[in-house]
Scaffold this active site. Structure first.
Site, PDB file in Angstrom:
ATOM      1  N   HIS A  71       0.794  -1.241   0.000  1.00  0.00           N
ATOM      2  CA  HIS A  71       0.000   0.000   0.000  1.00  0.00           C
ATOM      3  C   HIS A  71       0.820   1.282   0.000  1.00  0.00           C
ATOM      4  O   HIS A  71       0.263   2.374  -0.067  1.00  0.00           O
ATOM      5  CB  HIS A  71      -0.953   0.024   1.204  1.00  0.00           C
ATOM      6  CG  HIS A  71      -0.244   0.345   2.493  1.00  0.00           C
ATOM      7  ND1 HIS A  71       0.558  -0.549   3.140  1.00  0.00           N
ATOM      8  CD2 HIS A  71      -0.208   1.475   3.230  1.00  0.00           C
ATOM      9  CE1 HIS A  71       1.054   0.000   4.223  1.00  0.00           C
ATOM     10  NE2 HIS A  71       0.613   1.230   4.299  1.00  0.00           N
TER      11      HIS A  71
HETATM   12  C1  UD1 Z   1      -2.090   5.543   5.959  1.00  0.00           C
HETATM   13  C2  UD1 Z   1      -0.776   6.030   6.559  1.00  0.00           C
HETATM   14  C3  UD1 Z   1       0.275   4.942   6.429  1.00  0.00           C
HETATM   15  C4  UD1 Z   1      -0.216   3.637   7.007  1.00  0.00           C
HETATM   16  C5  UD1 Z   1      -1.534   3.264   6.358  1.00  0.00           C
HETATM   17  C6  UD1 Z   1      -2.096   1.993   6.947  1.00  0.00           C
HETATM   18  C7  UD1 Z   1      -0.305   8.447   6.369  1.00  0.00           C
HETATM   19  C8  UD1 Z   1       0.484   9.464   5.631  1.00  0.00           C
HETATM   20  N1  UD1 Z   1      -0.257   7.206   5.854  1.00  0.00           N
HETATM   21  O1  UD1 Z   1      -1.871   5.342   4.578  1.00  0.00           O
HETATM   22  O2  UD1 Z   1       1.430   5.341   7.146  1.00  0.00           O
HETATM   23  O3  UD1 Z   1       0.740   2.635   6.774  1.00  0.00           O
HETATM   24  O4  UD1 Z   1      -2.475   4.334   6.578  1.00  0.00           O
HETATM   25  O5  UD1 Z   1      -3.226   1.560   6.280  1.00  0.00           O
HETATM   26  O6  UD1 Z   1      -0.925   8.754   7.348  1.00  0.00           O
HETATM   27  N2  UD1 Z   1      -9.264   4.989   1.852  1.00  0.00           N
HETATM   28  C9  UD1 Z   1     -10.502   4.424   1.813  1.00  0.00           C
HETATM   29  N3  UD1 Z   1     -11.090   4.092   2.990  1.00  0.00           N
HETATM   30  C10 UD1 Z   1     -10.494   4.276   4.197  1.00  0.00           C
HETATM   31  C11 UD1 Z   1      -9.220   4.858   4.217  1.00  0.00           C
HETATM   32  C12 UD1 Z   1      -8.615   5.207   3.038  1.00  0.00           C
HETATM   33  O7  UD1 Z   1     -11.083   4.226   0.758  1.00  0.00           O
HETATM   34  O8  UD1 Z   1     -11.080   3.919   5.232  1.00  0.00           O
HETATM   35  C13 UD1 Z   1      -8.602   5.319   0.576  1.00  0.00           C
HETATM   36  C14 UD1 Z   1      -8.915   6.728   0.098  1.00  0.00           C
HETATM   37  O9  UD1 Z   1      -8.942   6.718  -1.298  1.00  0.00           O
HETATM   38  C15 UD1 Z   1      -7.698   7.494   0.567  1.00  0.00           C
HETATM   39  C16 UD1 Z   1      -6.601   6.462   0.406  1.00  0.00           C
HETATM   40  O10 UD1 Z   1      -7.200   5.226   0.734  1.00  0.00           O
HETATM   41  O11 UD1 Z   1      -7.471   8.657  -0.156  1.00  0.00           O
HETATM   42  C17 UD1 Z   1      -5.408   6.694   1.277  1.00  0.00           C
HETATM   43  O12 UD1 Z   1      -5.793   6.808   2.648  1.00  0.00           O
HETATM   44  P1  UD1 Z   1      -4.853   7.644   3.662  1.00  0.00           P
HETATM   45  O13 UD1 Z   1      -5.365   7.553   5.037  1.00  0.00           O
HETATM   46  O14 UD1 Z   1      -4.586   9.007   3.120  1.00  0.00           O
HETATM   47  O15 UD1 Z   1      -3.457   6.909   3.559  1.00  0.00           O
HETATM   48  P2  UD1 Z   1      -3.085   5.353   3.549  1.00  0.00           P
HETATM   49  O16 UD1 Z   1      -2.521   5.013   2.227  1.00  0.00           O
HETATM   50  O17 UD1 Z   1      -4.212   4.529   4.087  1.00  0.00           O
END
Ligand code: UD1
Length: 378
Positions: free
Chosen positions: A216
């Site tokens: 991821h």
């Molecule tokens: C985040 C953390 C990362 C951690 C990871 C664990 C930061 C910078 N990154 O990354 O360190 O390893 O979580 O999972 O804080 N999304 C959904 N549903 C959700 C959450 C996210 O659809 O419940 C999708 C959305 O499109 C979102 C993308 O995932 O834009 C990224 O989510 P985000 O929380 O920004 O970062 P992660 O890649 O999950």
């Protein structure tokens, strides 16, 4: 203007912040340990960084974490949007609650946002999993780690290298407490239940006859060429051993955006699935022949389980998983992946040993130190 410290503190109140999936695994044992300390009243603030039921609610349920006392509901966004929204909402919570301490865990955007908000209001901050450094400033987590540690009053570390990193950045020794690893507290607590669950059977696999994959990191999934190369390499490995691959929402979204879904579904032995719960993931990891990952937590969990791990990154902020554990950094070169996976399939991979203080009692040490800290200030 903030009120002077002695007037604003609610001396028993500890706010424990969580936002993203790995945070839930870390806060569960801390909340459980707080329950045994009547001198502390711990509340959970969920920022809402992760909001899908399978990324959040399922983890609260699996890990037996009390429902959040406060939910900030910030959701996804750019780094600035997400960090800014958490800060704006968390500032209101701090004003209303006047806590004695804010506890933040890990290195996600919610961690830094809440540490910064608290520090600006002169509320002390404790950072669980302090001092880890990848040395790679292109990782958003590295920025979050560096800044959170500068702001924290109590820094709880998981391995000795973390203390050297912090001392090198000018953090006074008396703030640093080597306590062990709360993620491993959770793992040891749920390990038996996970093995009983035997989740591998749901995927038609036998114990020790499959691999487990997580992917991821933005550096691996946000670029179409890199993601395609990795998926092709995984499909290649799946011809030797089936691979169970729960898709993080970020990865799922990128596969769709880059038109790579077809490539993933072509390989029957690449068993792609929706995100799984904590105990299901632990179950799959516990009996995997090998694990392929770019996650930080999974590197530690495989070390604790004694399962061989190949990390699809060039660096790690958790060096002990390589020097003492079962982890090997292999980058993202498909040929290297193939060679290293074959090596494990034939020879079994690194045996490793359990690092110092990864003994299931880190949270008790943390809460003991927190109680002492809070008592000294009132
Ligand atoms: C985040 C953390 C990362 C951690 C990871 C664990 C930061 C910078 N990154 O990354 O360190 O390893 O979580 O999972 O804080 N999304 C959904 N549903 C959700 C959450 C996210 O659809 O419940 C999708 C959305 O499109 C979102 C993308 O995932 O834009 C990224 O989510 P985000 O929380 O920004 O970062 P992660 O890649 O999950």
């Amino acid at each position: 203007m903030p009120t002077p410290k002695s007037e604003i503190r609610n001396p028993k109140s500890i706010l424990c912040v969580v936002g993203a999936r790995p945070n839930f695994v870390k806060i569960a044992p801390v909340m459980a340990a707080c329950a045994g300390h009547p001198g502390l009243r711990a509340k959970i603030v969920h920022t809402g960084q992760h909001y899908d039921a399978r990324m959040s609610d399922a983890f609260f349920r699996d890990l037996g974490i009390p429902d959040p006392d406060v939910h900030l509901g910030v959701g996804s966004g750019t780094h600035a949007e997400q960090t800014g929204r958490v800060m704006i909402e968390f500032e209101k919570v701090l004003a209303a609650e006047q806590p004695a301490l804010v506890v933040v865990v890990g290195d996600v955007n919610s961690t830094l946002a809440c540490a910064l908000t608290a520090a600006k209001l002169h509320v002390p901050v404790a950072h669980v999993e302090a001092g880890l450094r990848s040395g790679d400033r292109t990782m958003p987590e590295e920025t979050n780690r560096l800044l959170t540690d500068q702001l924290a009053d109590l820094l709880f570390t998981t391995e000795r290298a973390a203390e050297s990193n912090l001392r090198g950045e000018g953090i006074p020794a008396e703030r640093i407490h080597f306590v062990g690893n709360v993620m491993i507290d959770s793992l040891l607590h749920f390990r038996e239940a996970a093995e009983r669950l035997a989740t591998w059977r749901r995927f038609g696999c036998e114990a020790k006859q499959y691999g487990f994959v997580t992917l991821h990191r933005p550096s691996n999934v946000d670029d179409p060429a890199t993601l395609e190369r990795l998926i092709r390499a995984l499909s290649g490995t799946a011809t030797s051993i089936p691979l169970v691959f729960p898709l993080h929402p970020r990865t799922a979204a990128k596969l769709d955006e880059f038109g790579l879904r077809q490539l993933v579904s072509e390989s029957e032995a690449l068993k792609v699935t929706d995100p799984l719960g904590y105990v299901e993931c632990l179950s799959l990891m516990s009996q995997a022949r090998l694990v392929l990952t770019d996650s930080g937590g999974v590197q530690e969990e495989t070390t604790a389980l004694g399962v061989a791990c190949l990390t699809l990154r060039d660096n790690t902020e958790r060096p002990i998983t390589c020097t003492e554990g079962t982890n090997t950094l292999i980058g993202t070169d498909p040929d290297r992946l193939k060679t290293e996976a074959e090596r494990i399939l034939v020879g079994g991979g690194k045996a490793g040993r359990l690092p110092e203080l990864w003994d299931g009692h880190a949270a008790e040490r943390i809460v003991g130190a927190i109680e002492g800290f809070v008592a000294c200030r009132h």
